[in-house]
Write a protein that holds these residues in place. Structure first.
Motif, PDB file in Angstrom:
ATOM      1  N   THR A 264      -2.750  13.427   1.400  1.00  0.00           N
ATOM      2  CA  THR A 264      -2.089  12.852   2.787  1.00  0.00           C
ATOM      3  C   THR A 264      -1.086  11.776   2.633  1.00  0.00           C
ATOM      4  OG1 THR A 264      -4.418  13.140   3.822  1.00  0.00           O
ATOM      5  CG2 THR A 264      -2.813  11.477   4.689  1.00  0.00           C
ATOM      6  N   SER A 265      -0.191  11.685   3.095  1.00  0.00           N
ATOM      7  CA  SER A 265       0.609  10.578   3.045  1.00  0.00           C
ATOM      8  C   SER A 265       0.239   9.188   2.823  1.00  0.00           C
ATOM      9  CB  SER A 265       1.758  10.538   4.427  1.00  0.00           C
ATOM     10  OG  SER A 265       2.349   9.436   4.434  1.00  0.00           O
ATOM     11  N   PRO A 266       0.613   8.526   1.818  1.00  0.00           N
ATOM     12  CA  PRO A 266       0.204   7.294   1.150  1.00  0.00           C
ATOM     13  C   PRO A 266       0.273   6.326   2.566  1.00  0.00           C
ATOM     14  CG  PRO A 266       1.575   8.314  -0.524  1.00  0.00           C
ATOM     15  CD  PRO A 266       1.877   8.898   0.897  1.00  0.00           C
ATOM     16  N   ILE A 267       1.288   6.469   3.358  1.00  0.00           N
ATOM     17  CA  ILE A 267       1.544   5.510   4.280  1.00  0.00           C
ATOM     18  C   ILE A 267       0.315   5.771   5.530  1.00  0.00           C
ATOM     19  CG2 ILE A 267       2.751   4.835   6.352  1.00  0.00           C
ATOM     20  CD1 ILE A 267       5.264   5.083   4.927  1.00  0.00           C
ATOM     21  N   HIS A 268       0.018   6.960   5.690  1.00  0.00           N
ATOM     22  CA  HIS A 268      -1.073   7.415   6.727  1.00  0.00           C
ATOM     23  C   HIS A 268      -2.524   6.825   6.250  1.00  0.00           C
ATOM     24  CE1 HIS A 268      -3.233   9.515   9.814  1.00  0.00           C
ATOM     25  NE2 HIS A 268      -3.981  10.244   8.913  1.00  0.00           N
ATOM     26  N   VAL A 269      -2.692   6.962   4.824  1.00  0.00           N
ATOM     27  CA  VAL A 269      -3.974   6.573   4.049  1.00  0.00           C
ATOM     28  C   VAL A 269      -4.048   4.894   4.350  1.00  0.00           C
ATOM     29  CG1 VAL A 269      -5.071   6.472   1.939  1.00  0.00           C
ATOM     30  CG2 VAL A 269      -4.155   8.425   2.439  1.00  0.00           C
ATOM     31  N   GLU A 270      -3.061   4.396   4.050  1.00  0.00           N
ATOM     32  CA  GLU A 270      -2.968   2.826   4.151  1.00  0.00           C
ATOM     33  C   GLU A 270      -3.256   2.409   5.778  1.00  0.00           C
ATOM     34  OE1 GLU A 270      -0.271  -0.989   3.069  1.00  0.00           O
ATOM     35  OE2 GLU A 270       0.501   0.937   2.601  1.00  0.00           O
ATOM     36  N   TYR A 271      -2.639   3.155   6.686  1.00  0.00           N
ATOM     37  CA  TYR A 271      -2.836   3.084   8.032  1.00  0.00           C
ATOM     38  C   TYR A 271      -4.458   2.886   8.328  1.00  0.00           C
ATOM     39  CZ  TYR A 271      -2.557   3.978  13.066  1.00  0.00           C
ATOM     40  OH  TYR A 271      -2.998   3.920  14.454  1.00  0.00           O
ATOM     41  N   LEU A 272      -5.101   4.144   7.941  1.00  0.00           N
ATOM     42  CA  LEU A 272      -6.449   4.204   8.103  1.00  0.00           C
ATOM     43  C   LEU A 272      -7.307   3.172   7.573  1.00  0.00           C
ATOM     44  CD1 LEU A 272      -6.664   8.153   8.143  1.00  0.00           C
ATOM     45  CD2 LEU A 272      -6.899   6.659  10.161  1.00  0.00           C
ATOM     46  N   LYS A 273      -6.927   2.819   6.362  1.00  0.00           N
ATOM     47  CA  LYS A 273      -7.692   1.696   5.436  1.00  0.00           C
ATOM     48  C   LYS A 273      -7.418   0.181   6.249  1.00  0.00           C
ATOM     49  CE  LYS A 273      -7.368   3.523   0.836  1.00  0.00           C
ATOM     50  NZ  LYS A 273      -6.902   3.106  -0.589  1.00  0.00           N
ATOM     51  N   ASN A 274      -6.403   0.228   6.798  1.00  0.00           N
ATOM     52  CA  ASN A 274      -6.169  -1.080   7.636  1.00  0.00           C
ATOM     53  C   ASN A 274      -6.967  -1.177   8.853  1.00  0.00           C
ATOM     54  OD1 ASN A 274      -4.108  -1.829   5.736  1.00  0.00           O
ATOM     55  ND2 ASN A 274      -2.612  -1.265   7.260  1.00  0.00           N
ATOM     56  N   MET A 275      -7.600   0.017   9.273  1.00  0.00           N
ATOM     57  CA  MET A 275      -8.496   0.064  10.228  1.00  0.00           C
ATOM     58  C   MET A 275      -9.722   0.197  10.038  1.00  0.00           C
ATOM     59  SD  MET A 275      -6.521   3.112  12.975  1.00  0.00           S
ATOM     60  CE  MET A 275      -7.683   2.817  14.130  1.00  0.00           C
TER      61      MET A 275
END
Length: 771
Positions: A264-275
């Motif tokens: 998955t896109s690193p930005i999307h992974v970071e987004y979900l981690k932030n949640m």
């Protein structure tokens, strides 16, 4: 011999260079919406991937294959698949690929080098992509899943609205999959998302009703959701596994759009981690070939699910997708019923083919009920009919002109008019419209006022992507961010839009029929005018060959006789002869003047003005004072109305009618003329025209038979011999032309030796009192 084999292998590896295909392009603010997420060049580590060519050569392999079987990616790339995994494995895969497509919804259970795997297969261009996950050991309890699905279908049938169904799906999906949170995520027209339904652990904060900007799921991600309807991230802390291949051509890559293991896109992974999310399952909801929404499952630790559970969850998405139309129809049933009744009423109106019928239509409250609008305008020709809350006439005119830039096939709908007409920013009464062209610059427009609403966003939508010294990052604050939305009306629903379109079509047909009727009336009028003109030409031809030639012959005869006998004729006879010549010349002059007057009236283009007929009567009587004194005639007249006409023609009209009464006065009695009039506008219907004011001139003259009531208004028509009653027969014809020019008409009633009543009628069109 061993040395030769070793050297051959060494030479082969030196010649065959192996490289990974990991996408290392830097994502920037300008290209983040175009990040090539379908070719990451890596996978998640809970399985391994092998890509084989059509001739079953291994062309791609992930670095982690050694974690699952006793193989090293460097050793197998470029080799024959059978030589690596065995002939039986190859045959099983080929049989699986060629089997009934329905079987492909289940992964292939297969052994690789003595270990059990569940294999998913898809084709990416000319490469077969084989994705192997370790067998889950024990099969899921199929009977239990089946029971759950049956119970879900039973419960589904008891729901009536789409929202209730989505809530049921969220609950059922969570029960089947075991995720901590399941959301039904619905997109709007701009792909901003809303949590439409939710089921989660009791200790978790609810996201129900929160909105998220379209940038959270960019266009390329939505495109992948359309292609691959199920997406898993097993562990958010995973380390991407690179895919290796033979470096035999430039920009070599592997499209993983249909992959189960795709990284998955690193930005999307970071987004979900932030949640705080640890694992996800996402199922696409597709409706009418458009991404309608998602089933988004979140878990707050790592989590994987078996293929059987994945399929059961996917079926939940299919339930929603198959029911969207039906449930939305149920939700909108009451609105559809209301619009249907309004449409039935409007189409059942029995209206005359008259422009005034559009005023009747516009004033009908069902026209607003048709699409639940607050205002409506109908533009037909140069007229604007309005009802309810609408813009000014000038604003409606500007909309009709400018809307052609936005309307497709003459139709335009928006609930945010200011996006297209910024000048309506300060007009809360008009925020949304439905526009339909009715052809030839005619139109109908429904209007809705502004509806101020409050939207709760899951974080500031303007800060979806943040840039710092370390690059781009998704927002890490998901605190509720409130937005007040103005300059926007409530959304037009499909039944309302469809009802508006249906009635616009009916109205368009009404206008066409009206135009045809007007054209028919125009041709009929032209035919009557032509017939009348031909009759006039015949009369003019007759008068030119008779009435004009007869005095000319007299003049020629008298002059010739005088010239021959000038020396013998006494002075008195000469005087008498010249007097007859003068009389004949005067008669010719009167005829010519009357013809010129007739022509002047026929072609006058003067605009109609408001005229006080009492003033016209006073001027006419003042000019005819000598005639009344000489004849001893008496005239009585009531108060006359104000009408719209042409000043000099009204004076000519009154003069002609009064002179006619004096000319045909009876020798047995003193001439008496009475003028009566309507004191207020009253409708009088002759043929298709409605008149509102009448004035009657009644005399006690010689009269005539009623059968001649129409012919007396024809040019050069005389009912009495010229020797007894002078005149050219043009006066009443002029009067008729004057009334036609003013849009009115003239009629006569008479009896021999009892007198004549001539009535003139003026139309309603120019009367302020009835406009």
């Amino acid at each position: 011999m061993l040395l030769i084999v070793f050297m051959t292998i060494l030479w082969r590896y030196r010649k065959m260079k192996i490289k990974d295909i990991v996408n290392r392009d830097i994502v920037t603010l300008t290209n983040c919406e175009h990040e090539p997420i379908h070719i990451p060049g890596s996978i998640q580590p809970h399985g391994f991937l092998v890509g084989v060519t059509a001739d079953w050569k291994i062309d791609f392999c992930t670095e982690n294959i050694s974690a699952f079987v006793d193989l090293v990616y460097k050793d197998i790339i470029g080799k024959d698949f059978s030589a690596t995994f065995g002939v039986q494995a190859k045959e099983e895969i080929i049989t699986y690929i060629n089997s009934d497509k329905k079987q492909l919804i289940f992964p292939l259970e297969i052994e690789f080098l003595g270990k059990s795997f569940q294999l998913s297969v898809h084709k990416s261009h000319d490469i077969y992509v084989l994705e192997a996950e370790p067998h889950f050991g024990s099969k899921e309890n199929t009977a239990e899943l089946y029971t759950q699905m049956l119970q879900f279908i039973t419960d589904m049938n008891s729901t009536s609205s789409l929202k209730d169904l989505c809530a049921l799906v969220a609950k059922g999906t969570r029960e089947i999959t075991g995720y901590d949170r399941v959301m039904i995520y619905r997109f709007d027209a701009d792909y901003n998302g809303e949590v439409f339904a939710e089921n989660c652990r009791e200790d978790l904060e609810s996201f129900l009703g929160l909105h998220y900007p379209h940038t959270d799921i960019p266009a390329q991600a939505r495109e992948l959701y359309m292609k691959n309807q199920l997406r898993l991230i097993v562990d958010m802390n995973y380390k991407p596994v690179p895919i290796f291949t033979i470096d035999d051509r430039e920009n070599k890559n592997l499209d993983l759009s249909l992959s189960i293991l795709r990284s998955t896109s690193p930005i999307h992974v970071e987004y979900l981690k932030n949640m705080g999310v640890g694992a996800t399952l996402t199922i696409s909801l597709i409706h009418h070939d458009r991404l309608w929404g998602l089933i988004a499952c979140h878990h707050y630790s790592a989590k994987n699910i078996s293929p059987e559970i994945r399929l059961a969850a996917k079926l939940q998405g299919q339930f929603i997708s198959s029911q969207i139309d039906l449930r939305q129809s149920t939700d909108e049933y009451q609105i559809a019923r209301k619009t249907s009744l309004a449409l039935e009423h409007l189409t059942g109106l029995d209206l005359p083919l008259d422009p005034l019928s559009f005023a009747t239509i516009c004033a009908d409250p069902e026209l607003l009920n048709l699409c639940n609008a607050m205002g409506v305008s109908i533009c037909v020709g140069d007229k604007i009919y309005k009802h309810g809350v609408t813009p000014s006439d000038d604003q409606i005119g500007r909309i009709n002109i400018k809307i052609n830039y936005f309307a497709k096939e003459g139709i335009f709908t928006t609930n945010k008019l200011t996006d297209y007409f910024p000048e309506f920013n300060d007009n809360p009464d008009v925020a949304g419209i439905i526009y339909h062209s009715l052809g030839n610059e005619n139109s109908i427009v429904w209007y809705r006022p502004e509806t101020i609403s409050e939207i709760n966003w899951g974080g500031d939508p303007e800060k979806a992507i943040i840039k710092d010294n370390n690059g781009l990052h998704p927002r890490n604050s998901f605190n509720i961010w409130k937005q007040i939305v103005k300059n926007q009306s409530s959304r037009w629903l499909h039944p309302e839009i469809n009802a508006a379109a249906s009635y616009a079509h009916v109205l368009h047909n009404q206008i066409i029929l009206l135009m045809l009727s007007e054209e028919e009336e125009k041709y009929r009028s032209q035919s009557e005018v032509l017939k009348e003109t031909n009759s006039e030409l015949e009369n003019i031809n007759w008068i030119s060959t008779h009435d004009l030639q007869e005095p000319l012959r007299k003049i020629q005869l008298i002059i010739s006789k005088l010239l021959l006998e000038i020396d013998k004729v006494p002075p008195q006879s000469v005087y008498d002869s010249l007097q007859r010549v003068s009389n004949s010349a005067n008669r010719m002059q009167v005829l010519l003047q009357d013809i010129l007057k007739y022509t002047r009236i026929k072609y006058t283009k003067d605009a109609l003005q408001k005229i006080d007929l009492n003033h016209i009567m006073e001027l006419t009587l003042d000019e005819m004072k000598e005639s009344f004194t000489e004849s001893g005639a008496l005239i009585e007249y009531e108060k006359l109305p104000e009408i719209y006409g042409i000043h000099f023609l009204m004076k000519q009209l009154f003069s002609n009618i009064l002179q006619n009464s004096l000319k045909y006065a009876s020798s047995d009695r003193l001439p008496v003329i009475k003028v009566t009039a309507s004191q207020k506008p009253e409708p009088y219907n002759f043929s298709t025209q409605i008149y509102c004011h009448w004035i009657t001139f009644t005399d006690n003259g010689i009269g005539f038979e009623q059968e001649y009531a129409a012919s007396i208004f024809k040019i050069f028509t005389r009912l009495h011999p010229q020797e007894k009653y002078s005149g050219s027969g043009v006066g009443l014809a002029l009067s008729k032309k004057i009334m036609q020019t003013c849009g009115g008409t003239i009629r006569a009633e008479s009896k021999p030796n009892e007198g004549t009543a001539i009535t003139i009628y003026f139309p309603c069109d120019h009367l302020n009192s009835l406009s």
